[in-house]
Design a protein around this motif. Structure first.
Motif, PDB file in Angstrom:
ATOM      1  N   ILE A  35      10.806   5.864  -4.024  1.00  0.00           N
ATOM      2  CA  ILE A  35       9.650   6.360  -3.518  1.00  0.00           C
ATOM      3  C   ILE A  35      10.676   7.569  -3.191  1.00  0.00           C
ATOM      4  CG2 ILE A  35       7.525   7.020  -2.151  1.00  0.00           C
ATOM      5  CD1 ILE A  35       6.862   4.156  -4.413  1.00  0.00           C
ATOM      6  N   GLN A  36      11.246   8.071  -2.790  1.00  0.00           N
ATOM      7  CA  GLN A  36      11.711   9.082  -2.428  1.00  0.00           C
ATOM      8  C   GLN A  36      12.406   9.527  -3.722  1.00  0.00           C
ATOM      9  OE1 GLN A  36      12.419  10.972   1.396  1.00  0.00           O
ATOM     10  NE2 GLN A  36      11.786  12.587  -0.667  1.00  0.00           N
ATOM     11  N   ALA A  37      13.190   8.754  -4.442  1.00  0.00           N
ATOM     12  CA  ALA A  37      14.002   9.318  -5.583  1.00  0.00           C
ATOM     13  C   ALA A  37      12.189   9.826  -6.850  1.00  0.00           C
ATOM     14  CB  ALA A  37      13.883   8.065  -6.630  1.00  0.00           C
ATOM     15  N   ILE A  38      11.333   9.698  -6.485  1.00  0.00           N
ATOM     16  CA  ILE A  38       9.890  10.383  -7.306  1.00  0.00           C
ATOM     17  C   ILE A  38       9.423  11.679  -6.862  1.00  0.00           C
ATOM     18  CG2 ILE A  38       7.921   9.239  -8.483  1.00  0.00           C
ATOM     19  CD1 ILE A  38       8.776   6.801  -8.004  1.00  0.00           C
ATOM     20  N   TYR A  39       9.164  10.792  -5.244  1.00  0.00           N
ATOM     21  CA  TYR A  39       8.584  12.095  -4.539  1.00  0.00           C
ATOM     22  C   TYR A  39       9.949  12.759  -3.740  1.00  0.00           C
ATOM     23  CZ  TYR A  39       4.111  10.236  -6.561  1.00  0.00           C
ATOM     24  OH  TYR A  39       3.250  10.077  -7.335  1.00  0.00           O
ATOM     25  N   LYS A  40      10.440  13.852  -4.453  1.00  0.00           N
ATOM     26  CA  LYS A  40      11.845  14.099  -3.452  1.00  0.00           C
ATOM     27  C   LYS A  40      11.694  15.187  -2.512  1.00  0.00           C
ATOM     28  CE  LYS A  40      14.699  14.074  -7.906  1.00  0.00           C
ATOM     29  NZ  LYS A  40      14.313  12.539  -7.615  1.00  0.00           N
ATOM     30  N   ASN A  41      10.435  16.260  -2.431  1.00  0.00           N
ATOM     31  CA  ASN A  41      10.091  17.002  -1.245  1.00  0.00           C
ATOM     32  C   ASN A  41       8.964  16.361  -0.282  1.00  0.00           C
ATOM     33  OD1 ASN A  41      12.129  19.269  -2.637  1.00  0.00           O
ATOM     34  ND2 ASN A  41      10.195  19.639  -4.387  1.00  0.00           N
ATOM     35  N   HIS A  42       8.914  14.828  -0.427  1.00  0.00           N
ATOM     36  CA  HIS A  42       8.365  14.172   1.203  1.00  0.00           C
ATOM     37  C   HIS A  42       8.700  13.649   1.520  1.00  0.00           C
ATOM     38  CE1 HIS A  42       5.105  14.695  -2.823  1.00  0.00           C
ATOM     39  NE2 HIS A  42       4.254  14.161  -2.377  1.00  0.00           N
ATOM     40  N   GLN A  43       8.578  13.501   2.817  1.00  0.00           N
ATOM     41  CA  GLN A  43       7.722  13.134   3.590  1.00  0.00           C
ATOM     42  C   GLN A  43       8.153  11.572   3.462  1.00  0.00           C
ATOM     43  OE1 GLN A  43       6.948  13.547   7.956  1.00  0.00           O
ATOM     44  NE2 GLN A  43       7.603  12.205   8.594  1.00  0.00           N
ATOM     45  N   ILE A  44       9.195  10.448   3.388  1.00  0.00           N
ATOM     46  CA  ILE A  44       8.384   9.191   3.417  1.00  0.00           C
ATOM     47  C   ILE A  44       8.773   8.670   4.333  1.00  0.00           C
ATOM     48  CG2 ILE A  44       9.395   7.006   2.550  1.00  0.00           C
ATOM     49  CD1 ILE A  44       8.793   9.749   0.356  1.00  0.00           C
ATOM     50  N   ARG A  93       1.165  -1.610   0.761  1.00  0.00           N
ATOM     51  CA  ARG A  93      -0.217  -0.125  -0.325  1.00  0.00           C
ATOM     52  C   ARG A  93       1.020   1.268  -0.663  1.00  0.00           C
ATOM     53  NH1 ARG A  93      -2.974  -2.503  -1.365  1.00  0.00           N
ATOM     54  NH2 ARG A  93      -5.105  -3.948  -0.086  1.00  0.00           N
ATOM     55  N   LEU A  94       0.374   2.510  -0.802  1.00  0.00           N
ATOM     56  CA  LEU A  94       0.612   3.163  -1.180  1.00  0.00           C
ATOM     57  C   LEU A  94       0.225   4.428  -0.644  1.00  0.00           C
ATOM     58  CD1 LEU A  94       4.370   5.051  -1.411  1.00  0.00           C
ATOM     59  CD2 LEU A  94       3.802   4.379  -3.830  1.00  0.00           C
ATOM     60  N   TRP A  95       0.121   5.718  -0.185  1.00  0.00           N
ATOM     61  CA  TRP A  95      -0.718   6.990   0.111  1.00  0.00           C
ATOM     62  C   TRP A  95       0.590   8.029  -0.050  1.00  0.00           C
ATOM     63  CZ3 TRP A  95      -0.913   2.832   3.686  1.00  0.00           C
ATOM     64  CH2 TRP A  95      -1.996   2.265   4.078  1.00  0.00           C
ATOM     65  N   ILE A  96      -0.247   8.958  -0.945  1.00  0.00           N
ATOM     66  CA  ILE A  96       1.051  10.151  -1.301  1.00  0.00           C
ATOM     67  C   ILE A  96      -0.434  11.201  -1.065  1.00  0.00           C
ATOM     68  CG2 ILE A  96       1.943  11.385  -3.416  1.00  0.00           C
ATOM     69  CD1 ILE A  96       2.829   8.906  -2.250  1.00  0.00           C
ATOM     70  N   SER A  97      -0.010  12.654  -0.528  1.00  0.00           N
ATOM     71  CA  SER A  97      -0.286  13.763   0.073  1.00  0.00           C
ATOM     72  C   SER A  97      -0.051  14.352  -0.062  1.00  0.00           C
ATOM     73  CB  SER A  97      -0.151  13.800   1.486  1.00  0.00           C
ATOM     74  OG  SER A  97       0.636  14.013   2.028  1.00  0.00           O
ATOM     75  N   GLU A  98       0.159  15.721  -0.388  1.00  0.00           N
ATOM     76  CA  GLU A  98       0.452  17.370  -0.726  1.00  0.00           C
ATOM     77  C   GLU A  98       2.294  17.402  -0.492  1.00  0.00           C
ATOM     78  OE1 GLU A  98       0.356  21.632  -0.296  1.00  0.00           O
ATOM     79  OE2 GLU A  98      -1.610  20.230  -0.408  1.00  0.00           O
ATOM     80  N   LYS A  99       2.074  16.281   1.076  1.00  0.00           N
ATOM     81  CA  LYS A  99       3.968  16.354   1.614  1.00  0.00           C
ATOM     82  C   LYS A  99       4.588  15.270   1.949  1.00  0.00           C
ATOM     83  CE  LYS A  99       3.500  21.450   3.866  1.00  0.00           C
ATOM     84  NZ  LYS A  99       3.211  21.669   4.235  1.00  0.00           N
ATOM     85  N   GLU A 100       3.739  14.594   1.429  1.00  0.00           N
ATOM     86  CA  GLU A 100       4.204  13.132   2.576  1.00  0.00           C
ATOM     87  C   GLU A 100       3.296  11.617   1.390  1.00  0.00           C
ATOM     88  OE1 GLU A 100       3.863  11.026   7.430  1.00  0.00           O
ATOM     89  OE2 GLU A 100       1.973  11.480   6.080  1.00  0.00           O
ATOM     90  N   ALA A 101       4.497  10.476   2.160  1.00  0.00           N
ATOM     91  CA  ALA A 101       4.384   8.967   1.067  1.00  0.00           C
ATOM     92  C   ALA A 101       4.097   8.673   2.466  1.00  0.00           C
ATOM     93  CB  ALA A 101       4.912   9.167  -0.002  1.00  0.00           C
ATOM     94  N   VAL A 102       3.414   7.820   2.446  1.00  0.00           N
ATOM     95  CA  VAL A 102       3.263   6.592   3.939  1.00  0.00           C
ATOM     96  C   VAL A 102       3.191   5.526   2.795  1.00  0.00           C
ATOM     97  CG1 VAL A 102       2.180   5.868   5.610  1.00  0.00           C
ATOM     98  CG2 VAL A 102       2.249   7.694   4.638  1.00  0.00           C
ATOM     99  N   ILE A 103       4.319   4.191   3.209  1.00  0.00           N
ATOM    100  CA  ILE A 103       4.481   3.213   2.444  1.00  0.00           C
ATOM    101  C   ILE A 103       3.835   1.971   3.583  1.00  0.00           C
ATOM    102  CG2 ILE A 103       5.805   1.800   1.972  1.00  0.00           C
ATOM    103  CD1 ILE A 103       7.950   3.606   1.231  1.00  0.00           C
TER     104      ILE A 103
END
Length: 69
Positions: A51-60, A10-20
């Motif tokens: 995921i960080q490589a794709i969403y560089k500005n998100h907290q993982i 499961r992967l949730w993406i919000s404006e500032k965060e990605a949760v795996i």
């Protein structure tokens, strides 16, 4: 070659965060973080890097969800 293929459950993406979230099944799940097998820790770390490589500005954030089986 050390390339491995993995699938994030499961992967949730919000404006500032990605949760795996990765599901694991065990008759006897770990009772503490120290008891989590190192292979699972490495797996989540690799997922996080990908995921960080794709969403560089998100907290993982990564989580294991244990189910009894």
């Amino acid at each position: 070659n050390n390339d491995k293929l993995g699938r994030i459950d499961r992967l949730w993406i919000s404006e500032k965060e990605a949760v795996i979230l990765d599901y694991k099944t065990s008759i006897s799940p770990p009772k503490s973080l120290e008891e989590v097998p190192n292979d699972y820790r490495i797996q989540l770390s690799e997922y996080g890097k990908s995921i960080q490589a794709i969403y560089k500005n998100h907290q993982i954030r990564t989580f294991l969800l244990w189910t009894e089986g």
